[in-house]
Design a protein around this motif. Sequence first.
Motif, PDB file in Angstrom:
ATOM      1  N   THR A  22      74.775 -14.299 -22.116  1.00 42.88           N
ATOM      2  CA  THR A  22      73.724 -13.430 -22.639  1.00 42.88           C
ATOM      3  C   THR A  22      72.437 -13.758 -21.907  1.00 42.88           C
ATOM      4  O   THR A  22      72.027 -14.904 -21.837  1.00 42.88           O
ATOM      5  N   LYS A  23      71.821 -12.706 -21.369  1.00 43.11           N
ATOM      6  CA  LYS A  23      70.585 -12.862 -20.611  1.00 43.11           C
ATOM      7  C   LYS A  23      69.504 -11.986 -21.227  1.00 43.11           C
ATOM      8  O   LYS A  23      69.780 -11.139 -22.057  1.00 43.11           O
ATOM      9  N   LYS A  24      68.269 -12.201 -20.762  1.00 39.77           N
ATOM     10  CA  LYS A  24      67.144 -11.390 -21.244  1.00 39.77           C
ATOM     11  C   LYS A  24      66.856 -10.276 -20.259  1.00 39.77           C
ATOM     12  O   LYS A  24      66.840 -10.487 -19.055  1.00 39.77           O
ATOM     13  N   CYS A  25      66.626  -9.102 -20.809  1.00 39.35           N
ATOM     14  CA  CYS A  25      66.160  -7.993 -19.987  1.00 39.35           C
ATOM     15  C   CYS A  25      64.664  -7.823 -20.291  1.00 39.35           C
ATOM     16  O   CYS A  25      64.084  -8.618 -21.024  1.00 39.35           O
ATOM     17  N   ALA A  26      64.050  -6.799 -19.738  1.00 38.29           N
ATOM     18  CA  ALA A  26      62.645  -6.502 -20.027  1.00 38.29           C
ATOM     19  C   ALA A  26      62.567  -5.057 -20.486  1.00 38.29           C
ATOM     20  O   ALA A  26      63.322  -4.201 -20.009  1.00 38.29           O
ATOM     21  N   VAL A  27      61.671  -4.775 -21.409  1.00 37.12           N
ATOM     22  CA  VAL A  27      61.524  -3.408 -21.907  1.00 37.12           C
ATOM     23  C   VAL A  27      60.079  -3.167 -22.334  1.00 37.12           C
ATOM     24  O   VAL A  27      59.396  -4.086 -22.799  1.00 37.12           O
ATOM     25  N   LYS A  28      59.623  -1.933 -22.138  1.00 36.65           N
ATOM     26  CA  LYS A  28      58.306  -1.534 -22.638  1.00 36.65           C
ATOM     27  C   LYS A  28      58.348  -0.048 -22.940  1.00 36.65           C
ATOM     28  O   LYS A  28      59.218   0.681 -22.463  1.00 36.65           O
ATOM     29  N   MET A  29      57.407   0.385 -23.741  1.00 37.81           N
ATOM     30  CA  MET A  29      57.286   1.805 -24.091  1.00 37.81           C
ATOM     31  C   MET A  29      56.296   2.464 -23.136  1.00 37.81           C
ATOM     32  O   MET A  29      55.298   1.849 -22.759  1.00 37.81           O
ATOM     33  N   SER A  30      56.562   3.709 -22.779  1.00 40.66           N
ATOM     34  CA  SER A  30      55.601   4.430 -21.944  1.00 40.66           C
ATOM     35  C   SER A  30      54.320   4.678 -22.730  1.00 40.66           C
ATOM     36  O   SER A  30      53.240   4.703 -22.166  1.00 40.66           O
ATOM     37  N   ASN A  31      54.462   4.837 -24.049  1.00 38.28           N
ATOM     38  CA  ASN A  31      53.318   5.012 -24.946  1.00 38.28           C
ATOM     39  C   ASN A  31      53.670   4.290 -26.244  1.00 38.28           C
ATOM     40  O   ASN A  31      54.581   4.710 -26.951  1.00 38.28           O
ATOM     41  N   SER A  32      52.957   3.228 -26.559  1.00 38.78           N
ATOM     42  CA  SER A  32      53.288   2.457 -27.761  1.00 38.78           C
ATOM     43  C   SER A  32      52.690   3.059 -29.037  1.00 38.78           C
ATOM     44  O   SER A  32      52.970   2.593 -30.128  1.00 38.78           O
ATOM     45  N   LYS A  33      51.852   4.123 -28.890  1.00 40.74           N
ATOM     46  CA  LYS A  33      51.292   4.818 -30.060  1.00 40.74           C
ATOM     47  C   LYS A  33      51.410   6.330 -29.860  1.00 40.74           C
ATOM     48  O   LYS A  33      50.412   7.054 -29.774  1.00 40.74           O
ATOM     49  N   PRO A  34      52.649   6.813 -29.805  1.00 41.27           N
ATOM     50  CA  PRO A  34      52.837   8.256 -29.580  1.00 41.27           C
ATOM     51  C   PRO A  34      52.503   9.086 -30.815  1.00 41.27           C
ATOM     52  O   PRO A  34      52.657   8.617 -31.948  1.00 41.27           O
ATOM     53  N   ARG A  35      52.045  10.296 -30.605  1.00 44.06           N
ATOM     54  CA  ARG A  35      51.785  11.219 -31.722  1.00 44.06           C
ATOM     55  C   ARG A  35      53.111  11.774 -32.239  1.00 44.06           C
ATOM     56  O   ARG A  35      54.076  11.859 -31.499  1.00 44.06           O
ATOM     57  N   GLN A  36      53.115  12.137 -33.504  1.00 44.79           N
ATOM     58  CA  GLN A  36      54.296  12.789 -34.069  1.00 44.79           C
ATOM     59  C   GLN A  36      54.604  14.035 -33.231  1.00 44.79           C
ATOM     60  O   GLN A  36      53.701  14.668 -32.683  1.00 44.79           O
ATOM     61  N   TYR A  37      55.859  14.383 -33.144  1.00 41.96           N
ATOM     62  CA  TYR A  37      56.351  15.560 -32.416  1.00 41.96           C
ATOM     63  C   TYR A  37      56.007  15.522 -30.924  1.00 41.96           C
ATOM     64  O   TYR A  37      55.736  16.533 -30.307  1.00 41.96           O
ATOM     65  N   SER A  38      56.037  14.313 -30.354  1.00 44.61           N
ATOM     66  CA  SER A  38      55.831  14.152 -28.912  1.00 44.61           C
ATOM     67  C   SER A  38      56.944  13.246 -28.369  1.00 44.61           C
ATOM     68  O   SER A  38      57.794  12.788 -29.114  1.00 44.61           O
ATOM     69  N   ASN A  39      56.919  12.998 -27.075  1.00 45.77           N
ATOM     70  CA  ASN A  39      57.935  12.151 -26.435  1.00 45.77           C
ATOM     71  C   ASN A  39      57.338  10.820 -25.987  1.00 45.77           C
ATOM     72  O   ASN A  39      56.161  10.746 -25.645  1.00 45.77           O
ATOM     73  N   THR A  40      58.177   9.816 -25.983  1.00 47.53           N
ATOM     74  CA  THR A  40      57.838   8.524 -25.394  1.00 47.53           C
ATOM     75  C   THR A  40      59.117   8.003 -24.741  1.00 47.53           C
ATOM     76  O   THR A  40      60.218   8.377 -25.142  1.00 47.53           O
ATOM     77  N   TRP A  41      58.976   7.196 -23.721  1.00 47.91           N
ATOM     78  CA  TRP A  41      60.134   6.694 -22.996  1.00 47.91           C
ATOM     79  C   TRP A  41      60.279   5.187 -23.182  1.00 47.91           C
ATOM     80  O   TRP A  41      59.289   4.449 -23.112  1.00 47.91           O
ATOM     81  N   VAL A  42      61.506   4.750 -23.397  1.00 48.52           N
ATOM     82  CA  VAL A  42      61.838   3.322 -23.435  1.00 48.52           C
ATOM     83  C   VAL A  42      62.185   2.963 -21.991  1.00 48.52           C
ATOM     84  O   VAL A  42      63.137   3.504 -21.420  1.00 48.52           O
ATOM     85  N   GLN A  43      61.392   2.084 -21.393  1.00 47.98           N
ATOM     86  CA  GLN A  43      61.573   1.730 -19.989  1.00 47.98           C
ATOM     87  C   GLN A  43      62.190   0.334 -19.888  1.00 47.98           C
ATOM     88  O   GLN A  43      61.534  -0.663 -20.170  1.00 47.98           O
ATOM     89  N   VAL A  44      63.446   0.299 -19.465  1.00 50.98           N
ATOM     90  CA  VAL A  44      64.212  -0.945 -19.382  1.00 50.98           C
ATOM     91  C   VAL A  44      64.246  -1.428 -17.930  1.00 50.98           C
ATOM     92  O   VAL A  44      64.401  -0.622 -17.015  1.00 50.98           O
ATOM     93  N   SER A  45      64.084  -2.732 -17.747  1.00 46.94           N
ATOM     94  CA  SER A  45      64.227  -3.325 -16.414  1.00 46.94           C
ATOM     95  C   SER A  45      64.870  -4.699 -16.556  1.00 46.94           C
ATOM     96  O   SER A  45      65.059  -5.193 -17.666  1.00 46.94           O
ATOM     97  N   LYS A  46      65.228  -5.287 -15.441  1.00 46.45           N
ATOM     98  CA  LYS A  46      65.859  -6.614 -15.386  1.00 46.45           C
ATOM     99  C   LYS A  46      67.193  -6.665 -16.127  1.00 46.45           C
ATOM    100  O   LYS A  46      67.599  -7.705 -16.638  1.00 46.45           O
ATOM    101  N   ALA A  47      67.870  -5.514 -16.182  1.00 45.22           N
ATOM    102  CA  ALA A  47      69.238  -5.478 -16.716  1.00 45.22           C
ATOM    103  C   ALA A  47      70.172  -5.535 -15.508  1.00 45.22           C
ATOM    104  O   ALA A  47      69.720  -5.455 -14.363  1.00 45.22           O
TER     105      ALA A  47
END
Length: 136
Positions: free
Chosen positions: A43-68
């Motif tokens: 088991t290893k650690k990956c990295a992840v961040k949100m494109s927008n950590s405070k998105p408005r309702q009825y909008s999109n945000t992306w989960v950005q994964v790296s180091k997998a």
Amino acid sequence: MSSIIPARFVPARIGSKLLALFLAFGLLAGPIVLDAPPAEAATKKCAVKMSNSKPRQYSNTWVQVSKAGSKSKITTTAHYKTTKTKKYATASKKGKASLKYYISGATPGKKVSVTVVAKKGKTTWKCSTSFKPKKK
């Protein structure tokens, strides 16, 4: 007249006979096999961040994964107040992926945890992030 063996030589002779018997038995019995526990998956650690950590309702945000792992299978799970939403992707050769989440009417101000699990073979990468929806 019978021959008498001095007492100091008896243990050595008996000991060597026992050793020879033990070795002979071991050769006849074959190799001893011990049960070994199965190899644990790494088991290893990956990295992840949100494109927008405070998105408005009825909008999109992306989960950005790296180091997998390269071409690993990725599952993200968003833990909302009353439900869970899963998304799936395959990482790029560089171990990256971006997964789109539509933030419907999620409760404003309520933290949404996002867990990420990437798998390839016996290796697993895990990481997590979160976001807080804002009112529309």
